[in-house]
Design an enzyme around this catalytic site. Structure first.
Site, short mmCIF file in Angstrom:
data_model
loop_
_atom_site.label_atom_id
_atom_site.label_comp_id
_atom_site.label_asym_id
_atom_site.label_seq_id
_atom_site.Cartn_x
_atom_site.Cartn_y
_atom_site.Cartn_z
N LYS A 1 0.84 -1.20 0.00
CA LYS A 1 0.00 0.00 0.00
C LYS A 1 0.88 1.26 0.00
CE LYS A 1 -3.66 -2.67 1.94
NZ LYS A 1 -4.27 -3.31 3.08
N GLN B 1 -5.28 -2.27 9.18
CA GLN B 1 -4.99 -3.58 8.56
C GLN B 1 -5.59 -4.70 9.40
OE1 GLN B 1 -3.34 -3.96 5.50
NE2 GLN B 1 -4.06 -6.05 5.73
N ASP C 1 -11.55 1.61 3.02
CA ASP C 1 -11.67 0.15 2.89
C ASP C 1 -13.13 -0.25 2.64
OD1 ASP C 1 -9.72 -1.75 2.78
OD2 ASP C 1 -9.45 -1.94 4.94
#
Ligand code: NDP
Length: 294
Positions: free
Chosen positions: A52, A96, A119
């Protein structure tokens, strides 16, 4: 058989995003910025976070990495999320997953400002997705749609069978495909589904997201169907330096003989996810900077 390579699609996405980012920075004087929080030392998570960061750098995005120890408390993590919520120089926040045991993932996700929920996992975002309102579409299902669009694979009136009902892949995938505009007829299967093969053989488009190597075999697939393999599974392979290789849920070598089009693993859906995260981060920056100007 047509190979649906995510790599080709992401190249097009990155070229477009790079141009838009240059224009964005010129107009606003700052770059779209993503904050990524990693708790603990899970090697797979560390490698995703690295990917990322790399994507942010290559696009000219800003990035903030927060690497917290395994024993981080719930309060410390929530406090960091709240600080980033309030930081106007951060446009996207990603925690995460999975989090170490003892941390409440649902609470952490629900604490992220939904305007920065790149997300697409926040309950508000998921609700919007279900009723067809504009929102951040979670990255993996978004990547699948991008592949279908890029290769001009029509979904209207098609029977799509989705294998898997997880919150991050199966459920949003099904919800997106049944929306007006996509207009697919969707069947969702899971571990308790009976007569699976009879259902998968009806699929014009079969999307597998179950996490079992070689699960989808050639006899489960309708001839001339489109196969999207979301699965990413490690299998032992002594010929590889690292001792394993990545395969999907689909028995690619045999299924490819029988289908119209198929995504490979690796190089298919997997590479799309970070590209879609970058798209969502850009979208967040656009939306937040427009609001700032009001
Ligand atoms: P989960 O483990 O959360 O969900 C798996 C789903 O598959 C569950 O709904 C489960 O059913 C179903 N399932 C398991 N066994 C069977 C079976 N025998 N028949 C039918 N359904 C079954 O996985 P995720 O959704 O998180 O991930 C799925 C796969 O996709 C993994 O390989 C993962 O690595 C990959 N993935 C790839 C991404 C990417 O491309 N970037 C991103 C996310 C995931 P039940 O609900 O009944 O348990």
């Amino acid at each position: 058989m047509q190979l649906l390579t995510g790599k080709e699609v992401t190249e097009a996405v990155y070229v477009d995003l790079k141009k838009k980012t240059i224009d964005f920075i010129e107009e606003h004087g700052f770059a779209p910025t993503l904050a990524v929080i990693l708790v603990g030392n899970d090697p797979a998570s560390q490698s995703y976070v690295k990917g990322k960061k790399k994507a942010c750098i290559s696009l000219g995005f800003g990035h903030r990495d927060y690497s917290l120890p395994e024993d981080t408390s719930q309060e410390e993590l929530l406090s960091l999320v709240k600080t980033l919520n309030a930081d106007s120089s951060v446009h996207g926040i990603l925690v995460q997953l999975p989090l170490p045991k003892g941390l409440d993932e649902n609470l952490v996700i629900a604490t992220i400002d939904s305007r920065k929920d790149v997300d697409g996992f926040h309950p508000e975002t998921v609700g919007k997705l279900l009723i067809g309102l504009p929102c951040f579409v979670s990255c993996t299902p978004k990547g699948v749609l991008e592949i279908l669009d890029y290769y001009k694979i029509e979904t209207q009136g098609k029977h799509v069978v989705v294998l898997g009902r997880s919150n991050i892949v199966g459920k949003p995938m099904a919800a997106l495909l049944m929306q007006k505009g996509r207009d697919a007829t969707v069947t969702v299967c899971h571990s308790k589904t009976k007569n699976l093969k009879e259902i998968t053989k009806l699929a014009d488009i079969l999307i597998s997201a179950i996490g079992k190597p070689f699960f989808v075999t050639a006899d489960m697939v309708k001839p001339d169907s489109v196969i999207i393999d979301v699965g990413i599974n490690r299998i032992e392979d002594a010929t590889q330096k690292r001792g394993y290789r990545l395969v999907g849920d689909v028995d690619f070598e045999h299924v490819k003989e029988n289908c119209l089009a198929i995504t490979p693993v690796p190089g298919g859906v997997g590479v799309m996810t970070i590209a879609m995260l970058m798209k969502n981060t850009f979208q967040a920056a656009m939306q937040l900077s427009q609001k700032d100007n009001q």
